[in-house]
Design a protein around this motif. Structure first.
Motif, short mmCIF file in Angstrom:
data_model
loop_
_atom_site.label_atom_id
_atom_site.label_comp_id
_atom_site.label_asym_id
_atom_site.label_seq_id
_atom_site.Cartn_x
_atom_site.Cartn_y
_atom_site.Cartn_z
N VAL A 1 0.95 -1.27 -0.21
CA VAL A 1 -0.21 -0.06 -0.58
C VAL A 1 1.13 1.30 0.48
CG1 VAL A 1 -1.49 0.91 1.21
CG2 VAL A 1 -2.01 -1.02 1.05
N GLY A 2 2.08 1.24 0.90
CA GLY A 2 2.82 2.33 0.67
C GLY A 2 3.60 2.18 -0.54
N THR B 1 2.65 1.36 -3.10
CA THR B 1 1.30 1.69 -4.33
C THR B 1 1.67 3.56 -4.71
OG1 THR B 1 0.31 0.08 -4.73
CG2 THR B 1 -0.34 2.36 -5.58
N LYS B 2 1.39 4.21 -3.32
CA LYS B 2 1.34 5.42 -3.28
C LYS B 2 1.99 6.27 -3.62
CE LYS B 2 -2.42 4.91 0.91
NZ LYS B 2 -2.68 5.90 2.18
N THR B 3 3.12 6.21 -3.06
CA THR B 3 4.58 6.44 -3.18
C THR B 3 4.57 6.84 -5.49
OG1 THR B 3 5.82 5.82 -1.31
CG2 THR B 3 7.24 6.82 -3.24
N ALA C 1 2.80 5.79 -7.06
CA ALA C 1 1.29 6.79 -8.02
C ALA C 1 1.75 8.24 -7.36
CB ALA C 1 0.18 7.09 -7.11
N LEU C 2 1.87 9.13 -6.80
CA LEU C 2 2.48 10.34 -6.39
C LEU C 2 3.74 10.49 -7.63
CD1 LEU C 2 2.71 10.69 -2.76
CD2 LEU C 2 1.35 11.89 -4.57
N ASN D 1 -2.82 2.06 -8.93
CA ASN D 1 -3.70 1.90 -7.62
C ASN D 1 -4.00 0.27 -7.17
OD1 ASN D 1 -6.31 4.37 -7.26
ND2 ASN D 1 -5.69 4.04 -9.16
N THR E 1 -6.02 8.25 -8.50
CA THR E 1 -4.91 7.47 -8.28
C THR E 1 -4.36 7.18 -6.27
OG1 THR E 1 -2.56 7.28 -9.32
CG2 THR E 1 -3.41 9.33 -8.98
N GLY E 2 -2.60 6.58 -6.74
CA GLY E 2 -2.92 6.70 -5.43
C GLY E 2 -3.88 5.62 -4.27
N HIS E 3 -4.99 5.27 -4.76
CA HIS E 3 -6.22 4.79 -3.82
C HIS E 3 -6.06 3.04 -3.26
CE1 HIS E 3 -10.03 4.51 -1.97
NE2 HIS E 3 -10.48 3.28 -2.84
#
Length: 253
Positions: free
Chosen positions: A165-166, A168-170, A172-173, A183, A240-242
């Motif tokens: 999850v972390g 993916t968020k990184t 995505a940003l 995502n 995105t980032g979800h």
């Protein structure tokens, strides 16, 4: 079914069985050419046979996602066959061996993280340059509700899925302004061989899991697949980032 992914190409890791198989079929039914990647080569080639029986196009690539050479081979074979990559569902994963944190072996820890976390990082590392060159693409990583909450007895699995999850968020940003959306889906208790291994197909154990699902049943692989293809579609163009739970309400309760 509308062919919204016609002339598009999707990679699905862990695509021979379960959620991966259901997602490969969902992509194909919407017109995508599908690369089914798995470290276990299904002797019956069930995923490919079903895609082709329904008029779709697909190929199988044997791939251990913890091995960088296998990942580059998967990407090379994708481009050799189809010349592009539009979508990737980085789904391959294992549950590891159940044990309390202080009893988890180092071998179990390292193997679980190698496949569940390093595997997803390696996939993105080699998928992203091609998508960035195209100026467009979508990646969906398979996390779990164990990436959102804790589960006693699965320290390596829970750690790996939280990390997905972390990651993916990184990612995505990093790519939000570059045309690539990233995502994660976080499945709950889905009727797959993984859940069968955890419960031992024991009806009492299965009922214990079901009793914790607000909707009163296990999910089906196709229900996760529908979330993945939606995230890849233009209908999700502002997402995105979800980390999307697909869990029958488990994490809401």
């Amino acid at each position: 079914m509308e062919k919204i992914f016609e002339n598009k190409v999707a990679i699905v890791t862990g695509g021979s069985f379960g959620i991966g198989q259901a997602t490969a079929l969902a992509f194909a039914r919407r017109g995508a050419k599908v690369v089914v990647a798995d470290w276990i080569e299904d002797n019956e080639q069930a995923t490919l046979r079903q895609i082709k029986a329904e008029g779709g196009e697909a190929l199988f690539v044997k791939c251990d996602v913890s091995n960088a050479g296998d990942i580059t081979d998967m990407i090379d074979k994708t481009f050799s066959a189809y010349g592009r990559l539009d979508f990737a569902f980085n789904n391959a994963g294992i549950e590891g061996v159940s044990a309390l944190t202080h009893e988890c072996t180092q071998d179990n820890w390292e193997r679980t993280l190698a496949i569940n976390l390093t595997g997803i990082w390696l996939c993105m590392k080699h998928e992203l340059p091609h998508m960035l060159k195209q100026g467009k693409g979508v990646i969906v990583n398979c996390a779990s509700i164990a990436g959102l909450i804790g589960f006693p007895g699965l320290p390596a699995y829970v750690a790996s899925k939280h990390a997905v999850v972390g990651l993916t968020k990184t990612a995505a940003l990093e790519n939000a302004k570059l045309g690539v959306r990233i995502n994660a889906v976080c499945p709950g208790v889905i009727r797959t061989s993984m859940v069968d291994r955890i419960t031992g197909k024991d009806k009492v154990a299965e009922q214990q899991f079901i009793s914790m699902e607000p909707v009163g049943r296990m999910g089906e692989p196709a229900e996760v697949a529908e979330a993945v293809v939606w995230l890849c579609s233009d209908a999700a163009s502002f997402v995105t980032g979800h980390a999307m739970p697909v869990d029958g309400g488990w994490t809401a309760s």
